[in-house]
Design a protein around this motif. Sequence first.
Motif, PDB file in Angstrom:
ATOM      1  N   THR A 157       0.814  -1.212   0.000  1.00  0.00           N
ATOM      2  CA  THR A 157       0.000   0.000   0.000  1.00  0.00           C
ATOM      3  C   THR A 157       0.848   1.262   0.000  1.00  0.00           C
ATOM      4  N   ARG A 158       2.142   1.126   0.266  1.00  0.00           N
ATOM      5  CA  ARG A 158       2.985   2.296   0.469  1.00  0.00           C
ATOM      6  C   ARG A 158       3.053   3.192  -0.752  1.00  0.00           C
TER       7      ARG A 158
ATOM      8  N   LEU B  41       0.818   3.315  -3.386  1.00  0.00           N
ATOM      9  CA  LEU B  41      -0.417   3.476  -4.127  1.00  0.00           C
ATOM     10  C   LEU B  41      -0.741   4.958  -4.324  1.00  0.00           C
TER      11      LEU B  41
ATOM     12  N   ARG C 116      -5.428   4.621  -2.502  1.00  0.00           N
ATOM     13  CA  ARG C 116      -5.234   4.459  -1.054  1.00  0.00           C
ATOM     14  C   ARG C 116      -6.540   4.740  -0.316  1.00  0.00           C
ATOM     15  N   LYS C 117      -7.279   5.761  -0.767  1.00  0.00           N
ATOM     16  CA  LYS C 117      -8.549   6.081  -0.125  1.00  0.00           C
ATOM     17  C   LYS C 117      -9.545   4.931  -0.287  1.00  0.00           C
TER      18      LYS C 117
ATOM     19  N   THR D 193      -8.663   2.108   1.920  1.00  0.00           N
ATOM     20  CA  THR D 193      -9.058   2.406   3.296  1.00  0.00           C
ATOM     21  C   THR D 193     -10.524   2.081   3.510  1.00  0.00           C
TER      22      THR D 193
ATOM     23  N   MET E 116      -4.000  -2.268   7.092  1.00  0.00           N
ATOM     24  CA  MET E 116      -3.460  -1.799   5.812  1.00  0.00           C
ATOM     25  C   MET E 116      -1.935  -1.844   5.767  1.00  0.00           C
TER      26      MET E 116
ATOM     27  N   VAL F 147       0.100   0.285   7.276  1.00  0.00           N
ATOM     28  CA  VAL F 147       0.631   1.644   7.160  1.00  0.00           C
ATOM     29  C   VAL F 147       0.568   2.282   8.542  1.00  0.00           C
TER      30      VAL F 147
ATOM     31  N   HIS G 129      -4.600  11.342   3.999  1.00  0.00           N
ATOM     32  CA  HIS G 129      -5.698  11.265   3.031  1.00  0.00           C
ATOM     33  C   HIS G 129      -7.053  11.607   3.644  1.00  0.00           C
TER      34      HIS G 129
END
Length: 203
Positions: free
Chosen positions: A4-5, A7, A12-13, A16, A41, A43, A51
């Motif tokens: 995910t880092r 994206l 990313r939203k 989530t 996730m 993160v 975000h």
Amino acid sequence: MTRTRHLPAEERKELTVRTVVELCAEQDPARITTAAIAERMKVTQGALFRHFSSKDEIWQAVMAWVAEQVMRRLDKTVARDGTSLATLEAMFMAHIDFITEHPGVPRLMLGQLQHAEPTPATRLVRSILARYRERLAALLTRGKASGELRGDLDIEAAATQFIGTLQGLVVQSLIAGNVQRIAEQAPGAFLLYRRGIQAGEAS
């Protein structure tokens, strides 16, 4: 969920949002923290808040996603050529399919409606229900005008019963602890609803 880092922000939203929906299937939505979301996730919370400005904004994004997904499916069923009853059944089953695919959504919506004070997320839930009811009312009105549905049909009551039948199945599945059961019970539940609104059926 990994990788995910790097994206893009929009992906990313969406990730989530999907993570929250998954977590709602596993636990009480009210107890889901931003730390739990970030951990799932893989993160940091700091990355999450780059975000979203707050947890409330995350919930609002989740409800907006649910609204988009549900209404998109319903609009597809309404756009097809078919009788009013066939379209109503397609709508009913499309909603059931969405719930079985995303079992955390019912808990999420019920949790939002329990807030004493309205939030952006609760307002979205109410907006979804209002739009849903509008689609149903238009379809029921069309069926009544064509003679397919009972001439004495109360449109408002029929729309309420349609939604109530879905909600009843959802609540029973949550009590049983098995949302997947809803798919087994849905055809029979719709058949009973259909018999109540179809022209020619006994009142």
